[in-house]
Scaffold this active site. Structure first.
Site, PDB file in Angstrom:
ATOM      1  N   ASP A  96       9.324   2.805   1.313  1.00 39.42           N
ATOM      2  CA  ASP A  96       8.129   3.491   1.803  1.00 39.42           C
ATOM      3  C   ASP A  96       8.070   3.274   3.309  1.00 39.42           C
ATOM      4  OD1 ASP A  96       5.605   4.199   2.674  1.00 39.42           O
ATOM      5  OD2 ASP A  96       4.538   3.325   0.971  1.00 39.42           O
TER       6      ASP A  96
ATOM      7  N   PHE B 164       0.862  -1.185   0.000  1.00 46.32           N
ATOM      8  CA  PHE B 164       0.000   0.000   0.000  1.00 46.32           C
ATOM      9  C   PHE B 164       0.896   1.231   0.000  1.00 46.32           C
ATOM     10  CE2 PHE B 164      -2.503   3.405   1.824  1.00 46.32           C
ATOM     11  CZ  PHE B 164      -3.716   3.265   1.162  1.00 46.32           C
TER      12      PHE B 164
ATOM     13  N   LYS C 204       2.828  10.180   8.295  1.00 49.61           N
ATOM     14  CA  LYS C 204       2.165   9.681   9.496  1.00 49.61           C
ATOM     15  C   LYS C 204       2.766  10.250  10.770  1.00 49.61           C
ATOM     16  CE  LYS C 204      -0.020   5.435   7.747  1.00 49.61           C
ATOM     17  NZ  LYS C 204      -1.406   5.746   8.085  1.00 49.61           N
TER      18      LYS C 204
END
Length: 417
Positions: free
Chosen positions: A232, A147, A261
């Protein structure tokens, strides 16, 4: 004719039903509406308390409303909020220095989210490949079940068809390999590949830690073919795995790293980190963002990095992770028909369901929520925990007790038959 704003719209009571009436239905949030928080505790409109083991999907790494961050943000809010990228500001320069001094990187690009950071990384990789090798070097290799965001480009790079259905045609020259499968990687990564993007631990894909041997082979294949290796670290970065960034745990250095995040502890910010040699392929005007690197976001992120990137803080993250995983192993032993072996990288933790209970992860998280414990899922078969990095031993014990009660509540109907 456009109606004037009803002043009561800003003050009248709202409920979960209001969401169904006015918000585009891309989400199905829980019934409660949370109104305040401190540390790992949240309270809803009815003043019910919840122990938050989600941290907003690994975002609120220092907990809700941490004093030092609130102070820094408030102080900056009285100075300057936004300037646009026609100008720079002191805060973003200090943040850039902090991140480049703490990592392999020489340069930072700031944006507003993980998806934007990955979009920038992928665009830069294509630009690098075109300018250094020619237009043929454009293929991107990613992993199944990965993702990387919800833009059309990043959702196409992510290896989950459920997120791309209905949005075709998708960007071309993107292939997917099996995660942790070295032979799959060797078969896919050839001279036309400009970038390989990988999560050091797959979060949405089921909380699956990357094998060091697999990540090292990706590095070797990229070196051999001239491709760029992109890590990532949107979910795994900023202390979540017990290192500032997860690549540090594996001894594998990427060419580009993306972060978001936890970087802003809930304030929107993303970052793409890379080297001088690669960064020069993003010249003036080749990429941009209106809000990226604004003084407010940069102030928050700098305070987060200063707090997290301390040996004692990171050691405590590892200690807390060990305690939670030990509890989950006992849980698995007590409920062997329900759970598989827990897996984690630091405080990103997955508890997979055994075959008899596959597909029921939400049943367990909903039961926990009713008891005041907030958990996540990672697909239908895995309960995910991502508590704030400041979680205490007392909160770990409370979460264990509440989870056990939730499991018993889910199993009660079956035992009553």
């Amino acid at each position: 004719m456009t109606a004037m704003l009803d002043s009561s719209a800003t003050t009248r009571p709202v409920s979960r039903q209001t969401f169904d009436e006015v918000i585009v239905p891309t989400y199905a949030p829980a019934a409660m509406i949370l109104v305040r928080g401190k540390g790992l505790e949240l309270w809803d409109q009815d003043d019910k308390r919840y122990l938050d083991f989600t941290s907003g999907i690994a975002v609120s790494a220092l907990g809700h409303c941490p004093d030092a961050v609130v102070h820094a943000l408030t102080e900056q809010a009285h100075k300057v909020w936004h300037l646009s990228n026609a100008y720079t500001n002191e805060q973003v320069l200090r943040l850039g220095l902090a991140l480049t001094e703490a990592t392999f990187a020489d340069r930072a690009f700031f944006c507003n989210s993980g998806a934007e950071a990955n979009e920038a990384a992928l665009k830069l990789a294509r630009k690098y490949g075109h300018e250094k090798f020619g237009a043929h070097k454009s293929r991107i290799v990613s992993c199944l079940s990965s993702f990387h965001g919800r833009t059309l480009f990043t959702v196409s790079v992510g290896g989950q068809p459920k997120y791309t259905e209905g949005f075709e045609p998708l960007p071309p020259n993107i292939d997917h390999i099996k995660y942790n499968d070295i032979e799959s990687a060797r078969a896919a990564i050839g001279d036309d590949v400009c970038a390989v993007i990988v999560e050091p631990i797959q979060g949405e894909g089921g909380v699956i830690p990357g094998d060091t041997a697999f990540l090292k082979e990706l590095r070797a294949l990229c070196d051999k073919t001239g491709a760029l290796l992109i890590f990532d670290e949107v979910q795994s970065g900023v202390g979540r795995t017990g290192a500032l960034y997860a690549y540090m745990n594996h001894g594998v250095t990427p060419d580009i790293l993306t972060s978001a995040k936890a970087l802003g502890n809930g304030y929107p910010i993303g970052a793409m980190l890379t080297t001088n040699d690669i960064a020069k392929h993003f010249g003036v005007g080749s990429h941009g963002t209106t809000y990226g690197g604004n003084p407010l976001a940069a102030t928050v992120a700098l305070k987060v990095i200063e707090t997290v990137n301390q040996p004692a803080f990171l050691a405590r993250v590892r200690e807390a992770a060990d305690k939670i995983v030990a509890n989950l192993r006992k849980l698995k032993a007590d409920y062997p028909e329900v759970f598989g072996e827990p897996r984690n990288a630091g405080l990103l933790i997955g508890l997979p369901l055994a075959d008899a209970y596959k597909g029921r992860a939400k049943d367990f998280t909903k039961a926990a929520e009713a008891l005041g414990l907030m958990l996540l899922v990672a697909g239908p078969d895995v309960i995910r925990m991502a508590p704030a990095l400041v979680v205490t031993d007392e909160q770990i014990a409370e979460a264990d007790a509440l989870l056990r009660k939730a499991i018993d509540a889910v199993l009660a109907p079956a035992s009553a038959k």
